[in-house]
Write an enzyme that holds these catalytic residues in place. Structure first.
Site, PDB file in Angstrom:
ATOM      1  N   ASN A 135       0.931  -1.220  -0.039  1.00 38.50           N
ATOM      2  CA  ASN A 135       0.127  -0.116  -0.109  1.00 38.50           C
ATOM      3  C   ASN A 135       0.788   1.121  -0.185  1.00 38.50           C
ATOM      4  OD1 ASN A 135      -1.758   2.064   0.439  1.00 38.50           O
ATOM      5  ND2 ASN A 135      -2.374   1.437   2.587  1.00 38.50           N
ATOM      6  N   LYS A 162      -0.013   4.278  -0.248  1.00 39.91           N
ATOM      7  CA  LYS A 162      -0.531   5.461   0.174  1.00 39.91           C
ATOM      8  C   LYS A 162      -0.325   6.754  -0.452  1.00 39.91           C
ATOM      9  CE  LYS A 162      -0.049   3.122   4.821  1.00 39.91           C
ATOM     10  NZ  LYS A 162       0.287   3.156   6.347  1.00 39.91           N
ATOM     11  N   HIS A 165      -9.358   1.268   4.864  1.00 39.21           N
ATOM     12  CA  HIS A 165      -8.135   1.383   5.434  1.00 39.21           C
ATOM     13  C   HIS A 165      -8.056   2.392   6.624  1.00 39.21           C
ATOM     14  CE1 HIS A 165      -3.795   2.603   6.512  1.00 39.21           C
ATOM     15  NE2 HIS A 165      -3.503   1.338   5.652  1.00 39.21           N
ATOM     16  N   GLU A 211      -6.678   4.725   7.871  1.00 40.73           N
ATOM     17  CA  GLU A 211      -6.367   6.216   7.512  1.00 40.73           C
ATOM     18  C   GLU A 211      -7.482   6.723   7.152  1.00 40.73           C
ATOM     19  OE1 GLU A 211      -2.545   5.637   5.517  1.00 40.73           O
ATOM     20  OE2 GLU A 211      -1.635   4.729   7.395  1.00 40.73           O
ATOM     21  N   GLU A 221      -5.269  -5.052  10.387  1.00 38.36           N
ATOM     22  CA  GLU A 221      -4.017  -4.101  10.368  1.00 38.36           C
ATOM     23  C   GLU A 221      -4.424  -3.402  12.098  1.00 38.36           C
ATOM     24  OE1 GLU A 221      -1.942  -2.777   6.788  1.00 38.36           O
ATOM     25  OE2 GLU A 221      -3.888  -1.292   6.932  1.00 38.36           O
ATOM     26  N   GLY A 262       2.998   1.993  10.799  1.00 41.50           N
ATOM     27  CA  GLY A 262       3.741   3.010  10.735  1.00 41.50           C
ATOM     28  C   GLY A 262       4.768   3.197  12.042  1.00 41.50           C
ATOM     29  N   SER A 269       3.698  -2.466  10.242  1.00 40.99           N
ATOM     30  CA  SER A 269       5.090  -2.606  10.434  1.00 40.99           C
ATOM     31  C   SER A 269       5.801  -3.808   9.884  1.00 40.99           C
ATOM     32  CB  SER A 269       5.482  -2.233  11.868  1.00 40.99           C
ATOM     33  OG  SER A 269       4.946  -1.029  12.271  1.00 40.99           O
ATOM     34  N   GLY A 298       3.232  -1.061   4.404  1.00 37.49           N
ATOM     35  CA  GLY A 298       3.053  -0.082   3.800  1.00 37.49           C
ATOM     36  C   GLY A 298       4.519   0.742   3.365  1.00 37.49           C
TER      37      GLY A 298
HETATM   38  P1  13P Z   1       3.381   0.078   7.557  1.00 39.27           P
HETATM   39  O1  13P Z   1       3.725  -1.192   6.968  1.00 39.27           O
HETATM   40  O2  13P Z   1       4.049   1.410   7.127  1.00 39.27           O
HETATM   41  O3  13P Z   1       3.247   0.019   9.118  1.00 39.27           O
HETATM   42  O4  13P Z   1       1.952   0.462   6.962  1.00 39.27           O
HETATM   43  C1  13P Z   1       1.038  -0.658   7.131  1.00 39.27           C
HETATM   44  C2  13P Z   1      -0.390  -0.151   6.547  1.00 39.27           C
HETATM   45  O5  13P Z   1      -1.194   0.805   6.858  1.00 39.27           O
HETATM   46  C3  13P Z   1      -0.543  -0.704   5.074  1.00 39.27           C
HETATM   47  O6  13P Z   1      -1.811  -0.582   4.629  1.00 39.27           O
END
Ligand code: 13P
Length: 252
Positions: A10, A12, A96, A98, A168, A174, A213, A234
């Site tokens: 992803n 983002k 997601h 976010e 997630e 993150g 992560s 991510g």
């Molecule tokens: P990270 O791998 O950067 O923690 O992000 C995970 C994520 O939100 C994937 O959609």
């Protein structure tokens, strides 16, 4: 029942078209003859067409990061399934955290988006997960139950297995604080049990991914867990070498 491992990146809000092209030309040779792993990239709208074109003929599937449920309408700033289909996009990442936390995405909207994607021929990838406060309060299962049940409620039973679910935990996104194998396995087995509440056979077939992560260094341990069918990645999906290393870890 053996489920094909699924590694999805992803991006983002990262990568212009030019940056996406550089990534794809770095990734494809690294994937080489990868067999037995499905690979997906969730790409910003603006780069979808370019990435679909540059990955054509490869095993990389391209996903949008959101989608509106309506066929068309007065929804400024939104994108429909037909618009994604026209670009030959494979699927849409939906819900997601976010989008839920920063842009007001609701379970009610997802209840419409997941079946709308399927009906339009797009593969839905539904994200669920608890906050740190919810985990500490012992509310993880309640939250997951609510999100999975709302998100899948209007999906025809015979199509349930076509949905991919990404667990997630928000506290792991993150932060570098990856869930422990026990936490990931327990939550993902619970998600699968929730799908079994709709249909037992679908629960055996549905793929449930872990996200939060995931890096090349911790991927193999997570992917070896019995209920973890893949990863939604991510930060580590932004670099072709680290993303390819995670795909490699899924080969077992
Ligand atoms: P990270 O791998 O950067 O923690 O992000 C995970 C994520 O939100 C994937 O959609």
């Amino acid at each position: 029942m053996s489920r094909t491992p699924y590694i999805a990146g992803n991006w983002k809000m990262f990568k212009t078209i030019a940056e996406a092209e550089v990534f794809v030309s770095g990734l494809l040779p690294r994937l080489g003859d990868v067999d037995g792993v499905d690979v997906a990239l969730c790409v910003p709208y603006t780069a979808l067409g370019a990435v679909v074109d540059s990955t054509r003929g490869s095993r990389v599937e391209v996903y949008a990061q959101n989608m509106h449920w309506a066929a068309e309408g007065a929804y400024t700033g939104e994108v429909s399934a037909a618009m994604l289909n026209e670009l030959d996009v494979h699927g849409a990442l939906l819900g997601h955290s976010e989008r839920r936390e920063l842009f007001g995405e609701t379970d009610r909207a997802l209840q419409q988006k997941v079946p709308a994607a399927l009906e339009a021929g797009l593969a839905p990838m539904l994200c669920v997960g608890e906050t740190e406060e919810e985990r500490e309060a012992g509310d993880t299962e309640r939250k997951l139950r609510h999100q999975v049940q709302e998100g899948l409620e209007k999906v025809p039973v015979e199509r349930l297995a076509e949905v991919t679910i990404a667990y997630e935990p928000i506290w792991a996104i993150g932060t570098g604080q990856v869930a422990t194998p026990e936490q990931a396995q327990e939550a993902i087995a619970f998600v699968r049990a929730l799908v079994a509440g709709f249909d037992r056979e679908a629960a055996e077939r549905v793929r449930v991914l872990y996200g939060g992560s995931v890096k090349a260094e911790n991927a193999a341990e997570l992917l070896a867990l019995p209920d973890v069918d893949g990863a939604l990645v991510g930060g580590a999906s932004l670099d072709p070498a680290s993303f390819a290393a995670i795909v490699d870890a899924a080969r077992g």
